[in-house]
Design an enzyme around this catalytic site. Structure first.
Site: not given
Length: 560
Positions: A192, A469, A79
């Protein structure tokens, strides 16, 4: 009888066995259960760089358990790399491709069970959807979260890089400072480091019982991660022998537990999309209203990046998801009976003695908030609902009213923000970014990060039929349903319309009469979708509203 017998046993399967032998298998290997390993490893995604090592550990576990591992691959979209350009059109749609490809490989080759090796948004839910659809013994093992980076003595992650774009545009930082930040934010492989969508879904896989304790939080670089992978390999053989299937584990109560954990940790809004889609495949009746009901009675206990300086490694040291579930079990907010791949129920995992750091995992008696981290809003802009990560909203912006500033795509909105054309106090509207409209329901991280970086994140609200996100923070409302491309009220808004947001009361309205909205609707025509081709053209024809999980409407529910 194992399913693999249809491709390994009897005189009529001699041609099949000859092809297995051509792959290097021995006759003895064909006697054990054939275990598929769906590995989404790719050079393109930092969360996937270590997945081949995970796969080797899984294989070792399968061999130790007496099974035969057979690895195949899936696609995987990052992404972060696809963000802010045409690549994001493909992000959410890739979830369906992953589910379909795993289903195809397992069913076509008569495999007995499945180990899913995945990381990152869309890949984890896509694989889980396939497991629920196939309903063969299955277990998920993720690649684990990335460790936090460090900059000027502070723990950082990808969030700070995104939010540096605005200050650079305004001349508040130099290009050299940004380049230093780029190099320090993501120190190695893994998903992440904050509580973004990938890590949220890996944590919720634990709550669903389809992954082992530690799956969501054990660092990607740790030896514990390798041991978990070996354990997953050994356990899948036992699950096959006992014929324990995903729908026996991912029950309605298990989904309620997953929603409760999502609320307690303040997970990504994408959680809603993915759990709705997964529940459909598991033949579980999960509704958007369930999220709101559970949020109202679940305390918010864990605050991680992007709303805190803490990261996944801190949650892991504090006891991880089992410790969170222990807190929820203590107050009756967790259902203890659902089974897990570990062979004990979820209550037994939660009831085990866990290390708990109350600076990371708060006690329910002193939560960050008495209600969960996500909220569902309704009103004349969102008759079927909208979703916000309210744990990422400041107290000053929980209630907001302002004039609409309307844009028909993300790019136009970002340009206006950078050029100073979006005034403090307004409500930024970005529409035609829903499942059909974008197409693919793009994430609006670039506009939210730009607002934050330019110091506007606490004075401007953003509403969209797109999504966000997990990195996004602030008063940003997504998943508005019906979407604008379907003729939802979002399509009817005009610059200057007064929009009212009341997050505590769960309301999202425009101060227009029903008569005015109906008059505008009679004059509305949808934008043209000419020029779409390939997968996206098919996707637009088949995808449902976000309030239904943005699934493909022609797809069937889980196979019996």
């Amino acid at each position: 009888m194992r399913l693999s017998s249809q491709v390994t046993e009897g005189p009529r399967r001699a041609p099949h066995r000859s092809l297995w032998y051509a792959c290097g298998l021995t006759p003895d290997e064909l006697k054990g259960p054939l275990v598929g390993i769906a590995n989404s490893r790719t050079d393109l995604v930092p969360g996937h760089i270590n997945l081949n090592r995970i796969a080797e550990a899984v294989k070792a576990g399968i061999w130790m358990g007496g099974g035969t591992p057979l690895e195949f691959s899936t696609i995987a979209v990052c992404d972060g790399i696809s963000m802010g350009h045409a690549g994001m059109f493909y992000s959410l749609p890739s979830r369906e491709l992953i589910a379909d490809s795993v289903e195809t490989m397992v069913a076509a080759h008569g495999l007995d069970g499945l180990v899913m090796i995945a990381n990152c948004d869309k890949i984890v839910p896509g694989m889980l959807m396939a497991a629920a659809r196939l309903n063969l013994p299955a277990i998920l093992i993720s690649g684990g979260p990335m460790q936090a980076g460090h900059h000027d003595g502070q723990a950082i992650d990808h969030t700070q890089v995104h939010e540096s774009v605005g200050p650079l545009e305004r001349g508040l930082i130099t290009k050299e400072e940004m380049e230093k930040l780029e190099l320090e934010a993501c120190p190695g492989w893994g998903s992440c480091a904050g509580l973004f969508t990938a890590n949220t879904m890996n944590c919720l896989a634990e709550a669903l019982g389809i992954a082992l304790p530690g799956n969501g939080t054990s660092p990607a670089v740790s030896s514990e991660r390798i041991r978990l992978a070996k354990q997953a390999g050994t356990l899948i053989v036992q699950l096959i022998e006992q014929q324990i299937t995903p729908r026996e584990i991912m029950t309605p109560d298990a989904f309620m537990n997953a929603v409760a954990v999502a609320m307690a940790i303040g997970g990504s809004t994408n959680t809603v999309l993915h759990l709705l889609a997964l529940a459909r495949e598991a033949n579980v009746d999960l509704q958007l209203s369930n999220f709101d009901e559970i949020s109202k009675k679940t305390p918010y206990l864990v605050k991680l990046s992007p709303t805190s300086a803490n990261h996944m490694e801190d949650l892991h040291r504090a006891g991880g998801i089992p410790a969170v579930m222990q807190k929820l079990l203590d107050i009756g907010a967790l259902k203890p009976d659902p089974a897990t791949v570990l062979g004990v129920n979820i209550g037994q995992i939660a009831d085990f003695e866990h290390i708990s750091d109350q600076s990371i995992i708060r006690d329910p008696s002193s939560p960050h908030s008495s209600e969960g981290g996500l909220a569902v809003l309704y009103g004349n802009i969102a008759p079927k609902g909208a979703v916000i990560k309210k744990s990422a909203v400041s107290a000053e912006m929980l209630i907001h009213e302002g004039p609409a500033c309307v844009f028909d795509c993300e790019e136009d909105a970002v340009n206006a923000i950078i050029k100073g054309k979006v005034e403090p106090g307004c409500v930024l509207v970005i529409r035609y970014e829903g499942p059909k409209g974008a197409p693919g329901m793009r994430e609006m991280l670039v506009p939210t990060a730009t607002l934050m970086g330019m110091g506007l994140g606490e004075s401007i609200a953003l509403i969209t039929d797109g999504r966000f996100s997990g990195v996004s923070r602030g008063p940003v409302i997504g998943h508005i349903s019906p979407e604008a491309m379907s003729g939802g009220p979002l399509a009817l808004l005009r610059d200057g319309d007064l929009i009212s947001i009341d997050i505590p009361e769960g309301r999202l309205n425009v101060k227009l009469s029903t008569t005015e909205l109906e008059a505008r609707k009679s004059q509305w025509t949808p934008p043209s979708t000419k020029g779409l081709k390939g997968y996206l053209a098919r996707y637009v024809e088949m995808v449902t509203e976000s309030s239904e999980g943005a699934v493909l409407c022609a797809s069937q529910k889980g196979m019996d």
